[in-house]
Enzyme design. Structure first.
Site, PDB file in Angstrom:
ATOM      1  N   LYS A   1     -24.046  26.184 -57.318  1.00  0.00           N
ATOM      2  CA  LYS A   1     -23.271  25.168 -58.033  1.00  0.00           C
ATOM      3  C   LYS A   1     -22.401  25.871 -59.048  1.00  0.00           C
ATOM      4  O   LYS A   1     -22.893  26.495 -59.970  1.00  0.00           O
ATOM      5  CB  LYS A   1     -24.238  24.195 -58.717  1.00  0.00           C
ATOM      6  CG  LYS A   1     -23.556  23.137 -59.514  1.00  0.00           C
ATOM      7  CD  LYS A   1     -24.545  22.117 -60.015  1.00  0.00           C
ATOM      8  CE  LYS A   1     -24.997  21.207 -58.892  1.00  0.00           C
ATOM      9  NZ  LYS A   1     -25.210  19.846 -59.305  1.00  0.00           N
TER      10      LYS A   1
ATOM     11  N   GLY B   1     -19.108  20.317 -60.664  1.00  0.00           N
ATOM     12  CA  GLY B   1     -18.201  21.195 -59.947  1.00  0.00           C
ATOM     13  C   GLY B   1     -18.599  21.274 -58.486  1.00  0.00           C
ATOM     14  O   GLY B   1     -19.480  20.550 -58.021  1.00  0.00           O
TER      15      GLY B   1
ATOM     16  N   ASP C   1     -30.088  11.289 -64.592  1.00  0.00           N
ATOM     17  CA  ASP C   1     -29.080  10.983 -63.558  1.00  0.00           C
ATOM     18  C   ASP C   1     -29.759  10.754 -62.207  1.00  0.00           C
ATOM     19  O   ASP C   1     -29.381  11.353 -61.210  1.00  0.00           O
ATOM     20  CB  ASP C   1     -28.043  12.111 -63.503  1.00  0.00           C
ATOM     21  CG  ASP C   1     -26.721  11.660 -62.870  1.00  0.00           C
ATOM     22  OD1 ASP C   1     -26.565  10.438 -62.655  1.00  0.00           O
ATOM     23  OD2 ASP C   1     -25.876  12.509 -62.587  1.00  0.00           O
TER      24      ASP C   1
ATOM     25  N   LEU D   1     -20.481  22.803 -49.801  1.00  0.00           N
ATOM     26  CA  LEU D   1     -21.517  21.849 -49.390  1.00  0.00           C
ATOM     27  C   LEU D   1     -21.210  20.464 -49.921  1.00  0.00           C
ATOM     28  O   LEU D   1     -21.570  19.458 -49.327  1.00  0.00           O
ATOM     29  CB  LEU D   1     -22.874  22.299 -49.928  1.00  0.00           C
ATOM     30  CG  LEU D   1     -23.465  23.556 -49.299  1.00  0.00           C
ATOM     31  CD1 LEU D   1     -24.733  23.960 -50.021  1.00  0.00           C
ATOM     32  CD2 LEU D   1     -23.765  23.328 -47.828  1.00  0.00           C
ATOM     33  N   GLY D   2     -20.566  20.423 -51.071  1.00  0.00           N
ATOM     34  CA  GLY D   2     -20.260  19.118 -51.637  1.00  0.00           C
ATOM     35  C   GLY D   2     -19.734  19.269 -53.034  1.00  0.00           C
ATOM     36  O   GLY D   2     -19.571  20.376 -53.535  1.00  0.00           O
ATOM     37  N   LYS D   3     -19.462  18.118 -53.648  1.00  0.00           N
ATOM     38  CA  LYS D   3     -18.940  18.138 -54.998  1.00  0.00           C
ATOM     39  C   LYS D   3     -19.940  17.439 -55.884  1.00  0.00           C
ATOM     40  O   LYS D   3     -20.263  16.276 -55.670  1.00  0.00           O
ATOM     41  CB  LYS D   3     -17.591  17.407 -55.034  1.00  0.00           C
ATOM     42  CG  LYS D   3     -16.852  17.542 -56.342  1.00  0.00           C
ATOM     43  CD  LYS D   3     -15.433  17.017 -56.190  1.00  0.00           C
ATOM     44  CE  LYS D   3     -14.554  17.358 -57.368  1.00  0.00           C
ATOM     45  NZ  LYS D   3     -14.674  16.515 -58.524  1.00  0.00           N
ATOM     46  N   GLY D   4     -20.478  18.155 -56.851  1.00  0.00           N
ATOM     47  CA  GLY D   4     -21.444  17.560 -57.759  1.00  0.00           C
ATOM     48  C   GLY D   4     -20.745  17.106 -59.021  1.00  0.00           C
ATOM     49  O   GLY D   4     -19.536  17.226 -59.141  1.00  0.00           O
ATOM     50  N   GLY D   5     -21.543  16.583 -59.943  1.00  0.00           N
ATOM     51  CA  GLY D   5     -20.978  16.104 -61.190  1.00  0.00           C
ATOM     52  C   GLY D   5     -20.302  17.203 -61.974  1.00  0.00           C
ATOM     53  O   GLY D   5     -19.382  16.962 -62.736  1.00  0.00           O
TER      54      GLY D   5
END
Ligand SMILES: *[C@@H]1O[C@H](CO)[C@@H](O)[C@H](O)[C@H]1NC(C)=O
Ligand SMILES: *[C@@H]1O[C@H](CO)[C@@H](O)[C@H](O)[C@H]1NC(C)=O
Ligand SMILES: *[C@@H]1O[C@H](CO)[C@@H](O)[C@H](O)[C@H]1NC(C)=O
Ligand SMILES: *[C@@H]1O[C@H](CO)[C@@H](O)[C@H](O)[C@H]1NC(C)=O
Ligand SMILES: *[C@@H]1O[C@H](CO)[C@@H](O)[C@H](O)[C@H]1NC(C)=O
Ligand SMILES: *[C@@H]1O[C@H](CO)[C@@H](O)[C@H](O)[C@H]1NC(C)=O
Ligand SMILES: *[C@@H]1O[C@H](CO)[C@@H](O)[C@H](O)[C@H]1NC(C)=O
Ligand SMILES: *[C@@H]1O[C@H](CO)[C@@H](O)[C@H](O)[C@H]1NC(C)=O
Ligand SMILES: *[C@@H]1O[C@H](CO)[C@@H](O)[C@H](O)[C@H]1NC(C)=O
Ligand SMILES: *[C@@H]1O[C@H](CO)[C@@H](O)[C@H](O)[C@H]1NC(C)=O
Length: 872
Positions: free
Chosen positions: A596, A580, A693, A574-578
């Protein structure tokens, strides 16, 4: 909130000046290479700058001292570091990415080794050739200087052996420059050709230059000098020293042009020219000095120049120029009406150099360094960039290099017979393009990790000749993967281990016993903790049966195999978070979740992880993304959240990934919902929580575009979160971070308010939070600047197509600026923010027909009257 924007602007400007000074003074790095151990630093005579030993910036090389010094060089140039081993040896300097730096390197041989063999070698900046240093030609030594904008946070300056001689370096200097100086095409750097001031007498200037530049004096007999004792005003970022500006050259033959010549050794060289002029003569009423500037016979400026009285003008070209036939000239010719000859105070000429090769993928570089540290490897050529230039590629690895403009990737790692001990490093899984892995003939212990089977590109693994135990995980027994494990006596290879059904059976029993024990332990702990906590603190009432259901059913601990199952082997990213990657998943057959995956190094340990997760499991509010469960199993850490199908607010502002652009009234509603979520964290939660954040990427949208805040509470317990540029500041994202946090190092609720203000500004303007390429690089500065210009249309996101009520827009802008006030005590609380946002929404809903589609001119008129927002 009543304060005028003018005052706010002053405050913001002051605050940022303060930060810059507090952080790093001038930010100079001055290295006296090869300084002996017992002498860690010294002051350079003249500049009084402190030069320190280079030993903390380079891992190899030996120190030496010159034996012959015919030119009487000062102390800084008498010691050196030479590199008898390895082909490439590098200095590694921490820099601010995107900042412009003056970088100067000195090379003096001075027969330090008594061999009288002067070296010839190449100097590289990262993967790109900077210059060939030829001390056989330049027998007395040389210095080379460039202006360069680093593309990553560390700068690698490498000496590369090209023949039989030994590379050596004497001194290295780094000076951060003013942002609005030496404007150049992106991708170019500037190599200094000369920097001169024009005076009939005097010496080289250096100590009085704020950037520690060196200005040579120059004069010829065809010129006459003029000078002044008065100060010359400087209104730009070039800031030449006063001595350079207080003198100037004019042609003695007052009708002749003033001409500067230089030679181009390569007709394809491109030049950038910066001419500094100021009128330093006291002109009479009828006198006028006006001239045209020609570069190689072509007009350099579109209009004639009239130097301003005691006020600097810097003439700069926006693009580079080449010289025909190798002779370059800058010519100042007086105009018809001019009564005085042209004048020139100082001049700088640079050649453009291109550094086109991109560095290896930053994550691959970090990972390979991590692996090198884990196994305490010391491989001489593991310095500089791992993949490029190709002829200097690190031993024991291979890379894929598509072209210069694509960061190379590591595709093979061969640490065969490298004396590795311990377990197979988990970091290896971060080399996501790895195809070949050879760890044979080492002393590796522990099991064969499952992640090797989940690495998509990996097709060859040799683990032979180690001391591994356990059995081979199922994931590695797949087609298209060659695995060699012979010579591991304790590794179970028999059919009983290999047969999938039997193994599964064993695994299942073990897993269920283990997880049952853990679930019980967790439950007990959970209940005990809850009981303890609820004693003294006011918590929203909740029955204990509800809690048990939470722990049991909806929110709970998942095993890693369940995680694999729910994400279908991590099929959809789905995406790249802070922390991982985030994957899509499904639980109970229909409920969508976002998984996540955290890297193991991102938390301090199970206890902290558990404490944090327990806290997060307790928090629930309609505007906060809820945690469904978690997984903590060996190396595998994951948090499982509810899934929000509409992505994040950032995507919707940019329109990226095919996301729709949302209109103003929905933006206001989203802002209000995010604010409600944040307020709940601040005052609804016990104990109160700081998000740490807040940013547009952390505001997620559900199918009805309802906003929910994500990632709260994470940055405290997990390291490496956010896109923090400062390694010591783990929490938050650069650009959204409360400036006061830099000073106090404490994040409080008001820090979230600051970040929320930045989010609001982003929603209003759709400008980047930080724009490295302009002077007003922060969004607050940009907005402040536009407000000062009275440019309301320039402020609002053009994608809104002027479809908003002007009063509601102003109110939101005013609110955003007060949230982003540099002083935390002047920021409103989230409750005040909510109140104000509600008013904005009322304003938007009632004022629609009244104020809409005003002509831009009308708006400017109302603004010109006073640079303060209109009364409500
Ligand atoms: C090197 O320095 C010596 C002594 O100052 C001088 O005589 C000589 O000309 C210099 N050589 C070059 C190539 O600059
Ligand atoms: C260079 O220094 C930075 C910061 O000190 C560090 O993060 C990085 O790993 C270093 N790189 C090398 C190649 O040593
Ligand atoms: C020119 O320079 C000389 C030597 O520096 C100085 O004595 C003289 O005053 C200067 N002339 C003018 C007109 O400034
Ligand atoms: C002065 O310069 C003009 C224009 O370049 C030239 O025509 C004239 O001969 C020069 N005078 C002297 C005395 O050199
Ligand atoms: C001149 O510069 C070009 C590009 O920078 C380079 O390719 C070429 O080799 C140079 N020629 C000489 C004679 O140095
Ligand atoms: C490195 O990879 C390239 C491209 O895959 C290949 O052509 C080359 O032979 C490899 N080099 C070594 C030493 O394995
Ligand atoms: C790894 O390197 C060793 C010797 O350095 C070599 O024998 C072996 O074939 C290499 N492995 C692979 C997969 O290329
Ligand atoms: C690996 O070997 C080094 C040196 O032989 C030793 O200091 C270290 O403790 C060993 N590490 C493990 C995990 O056995
Ligand atoms: C795996 O490594 C061992 C030990 O280095 C070596 O003998 C063997 O040939 C390797 N296997 C393959 C297929 O390269
Ligand atoms: C493994 O370690 C032992 C002693 O700890 C050592 O004798 C042996 O040489 C090592 N094997 C390899 C392949 O490095």
């Amino acid at each position: 909130m009543e304060s005028s924007f003018g005052l706010l602007l002053v405050l913001i400007t002051l605050a940022f000046i303060h930060i810059v000074e507090a952080q790093d003074g001038k930010g100079f790095i001055s290295l006296d290479c090869g300084l002996p151990e017992d002498q860690t630093s010294h002051k350079m005579t003249g500049t009084e700058l402190l030069y320190s030993s280079d030993k903390d910036f380079v891992q190899s090389g030996k120190t030496g001292r010159v034996r012959e010094n015919p030119n009487n060089y000062g102390e800084t140039y008498l010691t050196l570091r030479y590199f008898p081993e390895g082909i490439r040896n590098c200095y590694n300097l921490s820099v601010e990415k995107g900042r412009k730096y003056l970088i100067r390197a000195y090379f003096v041989y001075g027969n330090y080794d008594g061999q009288d063999i002067k070296p010839v070698f190449d100097l590289y900046l990262g993967p790109n050739l900077w210059e060939t240093i030829d001390l056989q030609r330049l027998v007395n030594g040389t210095a080379t200087e460039i202006l360069h904008i680093p593309t990553s946070k560390s700068l690698q300056i490498c000496l590369v052996k090209t023949g039989n001689t030994t590379p050596a370096i004497t001194a290295l200097e780094l000076r951060p420059m003013g942002k609005e100086s030496y404007l150049i095409d992106t991708g170019s750097s500037l190599s200094l050709l000369f920097r001169r001031y024009y005076s009939a007498s005097g010496f080289q200037l250096r100590s009085t230059d704020v950037y520690d530049r060196r200005w040579d004096r120059f004069f010829i007999k065809e010129w006459t000098n003029i000078s002044t004792d008065l100060r010359v005003k400087i209104g730009n970022d070039y800031i030449p020293p006063q001595e350079a500006l207080k003198n100037a050259a004019t042609p003695t033959n007052t009708s002749a042009p003033l001409t500067i010549y230089w030679i181009s050794t390569n007709s394809s060289d491109e030049f950038y020219v910066y001419a500094h002029v100021a009128e330093i003569k006291d002109l009479k009423e009828d006198e006028i000095r006006e001239f045209n500037v020609l570069l190689n016979g072509k007009l350099y400026t579109s209009e004639p120049i009239i130097p301003k009285k005691l006020d600097l003008i810097t003439l700069q070209s926006k693009t580079s120029r080449t010289c025909q036939l190798g002779l370059c000239s800058l010519q100042l010719t007086r105009t018809e009406r001019s009564t005085l000859p042209p004048l020139l105070n100082a001049l700088e000429v640079y050649t453009a150099i291109q550094f086109p090769q991109l560095e290896t993928d930053e994550s691959d570089v970090d990972t390979i360094k991590d692996i090198s540290a884990t196994y305490a490897l010391s491989i001489i050529n593991w310095q500089g960039d791992p993949c490029v230039p190709q002829q200097l590629r690190w031993d024991r690895l291979n890379c894929s290099i598509r072209d210069m403009y694509t960061p190379p990737r590591i595709t093979s790692l061969n640490l065969s017979s490298s004396g590795l001990n311990g377990t197979i490093a988990a970091a290896i899984q971060s080399l996501t393009q790895l195809e070949t892995l050879d760890l044979s003939n080492n002393n590796l212990t522990g099991g064969v990790p499952e992640f090797l089977g989940n690495m998509k590109s990996l097709s060859f693994i040799n683990l032979s000749g180690n001391n591994l135990n356990g059995s081979i995980p199922q994931a590695l027994q797949k087609k298209g993967l060659e695995l060699f494990v012979e010579g591991n006596p304790r590794l179970c290879l028999s059919d009983s281990c290999r047969k999938p059904p039997e193994k599964k059976f064993h695994m299942a029993i073990v897993a269920s016993v283990v997880s049952a024990a853990i679930v019980i332990a967790v439950l007990v702990l959970f209940l005990v903790l809850r009981k303890k906590k609820s004693k003294g603190i006011n918590q929203p009432p909740r029955t204990s049966t509800e809690e048990v259901t939470f722990a049991n059913k909806n929110r709970r601990r998942f095993t890693y195999s369940e995680v694999l199952q729910m994400t279908n082997n991590f099929q959809r990213v789905l995406g790249k978070g802070g922390f991982g990657l985030v994957y899509h998943g499904t639980v109970n057959g229909h409920e969508q979740v976002a998984v996540k995956v955290l890297s193991q190094s991102s938390t301090q340990g199970y206890k902290e992880f558990k404490a944090e997760v327990d806290l997060l499991l307790r928090v629930h509010h309609t505007n906060l993304v809820s945690l469904v469960g978690y997984c903590y199993e060996g190396d595998h850490l994951a948090l499982i959240y509810e899934f929000l199908p509409n992505g994040d607010l950032k995507q919707h502002l940019s329109g990226k990934g095919g996301k729709s652009i949302i209109n103003w009234s929905i933006r206001l509603r989203i802002a209000l919902e995010a604010a409600l979520g944040l307020e709940y964290l601040h005052i609804g939660c016990k104990p109160p929580m700081v998000h740490r954040d807040v940013k547009t990427a952390n505001i997620l949208l559900d199918e009805n575009f309802k906003a929910k805040l994500a990632d709260f509470g994470l940055s405290r317990a997990f390291q490496g979160g956010g896109e923090s540029q400062n390694p010591t500041a783990v929490a938050g994202t650069f650009g959204y971070l409360d400036p006061e946090y830099y000073r106090t190092n404490r994040l409080a609720e008001k820090s979230d308010v600051y970040s929320f203000g930045i989010v609001l500004l982003e929603m209003i303007t759709n400008q980047p939070v930080i724009n490295q390429t302009t002077e007003n690089s922060l969004i607050t500065q940009w907005v402040g600047f536009q407000i000062n210009r009275g440019d309301i249309l320039e402020i609002m996101d053009p994608n809104l197509r002027k479809d908003y009520d002007i009063n509601s827009a102003w109110r939101a802008l005013e609110l955003a600026m007060s949230c982003a006030n540099p002083s935390s005590s002047k920021r409103p609380s989230m409750s005040q923010v909510i109140h104000e946002l509600k008013e904005c929404i009322v304003c938007e809903n009632t004022g629609i027909s009244k104020n809409r589609s005003l002509e831009s001119q009308e708006m400017n008129v109302s603004l010109d009257a006073s640079v303060v927002p209109m009364a409500r």
